[in-house]
Scaffold this motif. Structure first.
Motif, PDB file in Angstrom:
ATOM      1  N   PRO A 325       0.818  -1.215   0.000  1.00 23.71           N
ATOM      2  CA  PRO A 325       0.000   0.000   0.000  1.00 23.71           C
ATOM      3  C   PRO A 325       0.849   1.261   0.000  1.00 23.71           C
ATOM      4  O   PRO A 325       1.965   1.282   0.505  1.00 23.71           O
ATOM      5  CB  PRO A 325      -0.792  -0.119   1.307  1.00 23.71           C
ATOM      6  N   PHE A 328      -4.385   5.558   1.390  1.00 24.85           N
ATOM      7  CA  PHE A 328      -5.728   4.991   1.547  1.00 24.85           C
ATOM      8  C   PHE A 328      -6.775   5.999   1.089  1.00 24.85           C
ATOM      9  O   PHE A 328      -6.668   7.200   1.361  1.00 24.85           O
ATOM     10  CB  PHE A 328      -5.995   4.611   3.002  1.00 24.85           C
ATOM     11  N   TYR A 337      -6.076   1.028  -1.571  1.00 21.86           N
ATOM     12  CA  TYR A 337      -4.804   1.223  -0.886  1.00 21.86           C
ATOM     13  C   TYR A 337      -3.703   1.737  -1.818  1.00 21.86           C
ATOM     14  O   TYR A 337      -2.538   1.759  -1.429  1.00 21.86           O
ATOM     15  CB  TYR A 337      -4.362  -0.089  -0.233  1.00 21.86           C
TER      16      TYR A 337
END
Length: 672
Positions: A325, A328, A337
């Motif tokens: 990731p 977000f 992500y």
């Protein structure tokens, strides 16, 4: 190459009632979809749907990941992973300056690829390696271990070695020019093929329309592709493109697939011009910039794979199996992500509380690859399809078993789409198998439907798998035709005969429809009265005495010339390119017998993303895609035999396709 790191249950195909709009979603009044099975495109190969696998991925080669790749129908896996390729030494499994995870060596990779049923694509170390190191790898892989690795790339994104001002790719060579790369590629190819002459060697190219394509650096004889193809083109077997289109919203990112046909064609034309061959193309890295783990990423992946494959790219490889990731957000109601991976790496962001789902949980693009592999399998042939609504993307394949599959992508995040399908060159049975992947789903679902209509939920991928109404043996499919003796008005289309007693129909593709130019029992056909400076795409089908019609041949495309004689001639050149703009030089010659007094030069851009921003020695304007340059007081008169020079500054946000024809005061000129 996009890096980071990084790992689940096999895909479930669930039977359910679907193609029902979600609660509150309004169905639109109707979308017309046309599928023309006689407008044949390219045939799917055995490496079409691929993905990248990297040596910093701790799950590389594990049974769990291999089974997920197999479940998605992944046919190719690329190793050792992007820019790591140019620091990786296979024999001692090291990558100085980078992290190498345990149990990710070449043998572990091959074990996973074999379990997945995927063909390996290996990138040899150009940046810090040698031709001998690469040749030793070929010997180990194919002579000692009998792995049968066919495809070998020489380096990753070597144009990122600083030569054009941006440096992310390792390159220890004293010279970092395209000429140095191409010269060494020849040495790599010679050393590697001395070990196994059956392998295929790929050279790194720039993707037309993407930096640094078109730029000529100081001291170079031309752009990267021009130099590399001129020197190494005759000895390599395929070209390597990477593509990371930009876009900060769903509409922006999803629209970028309209660039594919042009950049593939331009790359092929460059190979023909500089390497003097029809060079197969691979796209060994691709991803999107928006909704990477959610439905925009899935819609982009399915559309990109299908568009690239129908234009003849032989492998498309998603970056990456795992990546990790980076941020977000919530996209279309789902957690995203910004992870370039197909599968979750189960990592957390720097805040320590925002974490991905469990290891190996498939993200949305994984399901898109699954849908693509089921829609377009090896030996299937793409055929032309279109929709009346720009938010509905359509692709179709004629299946090896005689059926047809139609992939329908609803890019509207809010509204369902009702579609009515019309077929040419194929008569389907009434029923259809329906595969669907909807926003937020965790699997592809299957149900039954009808061949003539469907309702597409918002932000969804749907495939209709159809059977023919009647099954009969068809004549053999003609081979790809060739075009020769092309002038401004004529062309001869030729093909290899398939059998005695058949007639061959010659069809021109016009969007989703076809125009039959004629038929013959011979193996060639000359067409007349063509339009100068026009691109044509042509197929051939065979028809037997019972009236049964074969599958369409693969297409041949050609562009007619401008008139050999005219009262004007135009020479156009891109004289200085900087990646998203250039200086265009235009020389206008009066080839007539009387002076030209006051002139207007007009041409049409081939795309919607090209424009004129300014000009000199004339007044330049643009309306839509039509450009006009008008004379000024200093150059309004062009005497017979004289030439006047003018030009403009052009800008582009995609493949920079040059105009093919120019009109001076309405007269079509000879293009020089």
């Amino acid at each position: 190459m996009r890096t980071r790191l990084a790992v689940l249950p096999a895909l479930a195909l669930v039977t359910a009632q679907l193609l029902v709009p979600t609660t509150g979603a309004s169905a639109d009044p109707g979308v017309s979809v046309t599928v023309n099975a006689r407008a044949g495109l390219e045939t799917v190969g055995d490496t079409a749907v691929g993905a990248n696998h990297a040596i910093w991925d701790t799950t590389l080669g594990t049974p769990e990941v291999a089974d997920l790749m197999k479940g998605a129908g992944v046919q190719a896996l690329r190793y050792p992973g992007g820019s790591y390729s140019d620091i990786y030494h296979w024999r001692d499994h090291t990558a100085p300056g980078g992290y190498v995870a345990p149990n990710t060596d070449f043998d572990h990779f091959m074990a996973g690829a074999q379990r997945a049923g995927a063909k390996p694509i290996v990138t040899a170390n150009y940046g810090t390696g040698t031709p001998q190191e690469a040749a030793d790898w070929v010997r180990y892989a194919n002579v000692e271990k009998h792995y049968g690795v066919k495809y070998w790339e020489i380096g990753n994104e070597i144009y990122g070695n600083g030569h054009y001002g941006s440096s992310w790719e390792a390159d220890n060579h004293p010279e970092k020019t395209p000429a140095e790369y191409a010269t060494l590629v020849k040495q790599y190819a010679e050393a590697m093929k001395a070990v196994d002459p059956t392998i295929r060697i790929g050279a790194v190219l720039t993707t037309p329309g993407d930096w640094p394509d078109g730029i000529t650096a100081s001291g170079d004889a031309g752009s990267w592709n021009q130099v590399v193809l001129s020197i190494a083109g005759p000895v390599v077997d395929f070209g390597i493109l990477h593509w990371y289109p930009t876009g900060s919203t769903g509409p922006e990112s999803l629209s970028k697939t309209d660039r594919v046909a042009d950049f593939v064609r331009l790359a092929r034309e460059q190979a023909a011009r500089y390497a003097h061959k029809d060079l197969p193309l691979s796209l060994t890295e691709v991803n999107t910039s928006y909704g990477m783990n959610t439905q925009p990423g899935a819609l982009f992946a399915a559309d990109a794979y299908a568009t690239l494959l129908e234009n003849g790219v032989f492998t498309v490889d998603w970056w990456n199996v795992h990546n990790g990731p980076t941020s977000f957000s919530t996209v279309a109601g789902q957690p995203d992500y910004a992870d370039f991976g197909l599968l979750s790496s189960a990592q957390c962001l720097a805040d320590g509380t925002t974490c991905e789902p469990p290891l190996n949980t498939p993200f949305a693009p994984y399901h898109a690859l699954t849908m693509t592999s089921r829609f377009a399998g090896p030996g299937d042939q793409f055929v032309h399809a279109s929709a009346s609504d720009p938010l509905v993307k359509v692709h179709a394949t004629r299946k090896r078993d005689g059926g047809l599959a139609v992939l329908l992508l609803n890019q509207d995040p809010d509204a369902a789409k009702t579609v009515a399908l019309d077929y040419a060159g194929f008569t389907p049975a009434a029923g259809a198998q329906v595969l669907s992947y909807t926003n937020g789903a965790t699997a592809i679902t299957t149900t039954t439907g009808v061949s003539g209509s469907a309702t597409l939920p918002p932000y969804s991928l749907t495939t209709l798998v159809l059977r023919p109404k009647t099954s009969t043996a068809l004549p053999a499919t003609p081979s790809r035709p060739t075009a020769s003796a092309v002038t401004d008005r004529e062309a001869t289309i030729s093909w290899t005969p398939t059998a005695a007693g058949v007639k061959y129909e010659v069809h021109r593709q016009v969007g989703t429809t076809t125009q039959q130019w004629g038929e013959t029992t011979g193996s060639s056909f000359t067409v007349h009265n063509l339009t100068p400076g026009t691109r044509y795409t042509v197929n051939v089908v065979a028809r037997d005495s019972a009236g049964r019609v074969s599958w369409s041949s693969p297409p041949v495309a050609f562009t007619t010339a401008t008139p050999a004689t005219s009262t004007c001639a135009v020479a156009f050149a891109d004289t200085n390119d900087w990646g998203n703009g250039y200086v265009g030089s235009v020389d206008i010659t009066n080839t007539g017998t009387t002076p030209v007094d006051t002139w207007t030069l007009a041409f049409d851009w081939p795309t919607t993303w090209q424009q004129v921003s300014s000009g000199w020695s004339g007044t330049w304007t643009q309306t839509g895609t039509t450009v006009q340059g008008a004379s000024n007081s200093d150059n309004r008169v062009i005497a017979p035999g004289a030439t006047t020079s003018t030009g403009f500054v052009g800008a582009y946000q995609g493949p920079n396709v040059p105009p093919t024809s120019f009109r001076l005061n309405g007269t079509l000129c000879t293009t020089r």
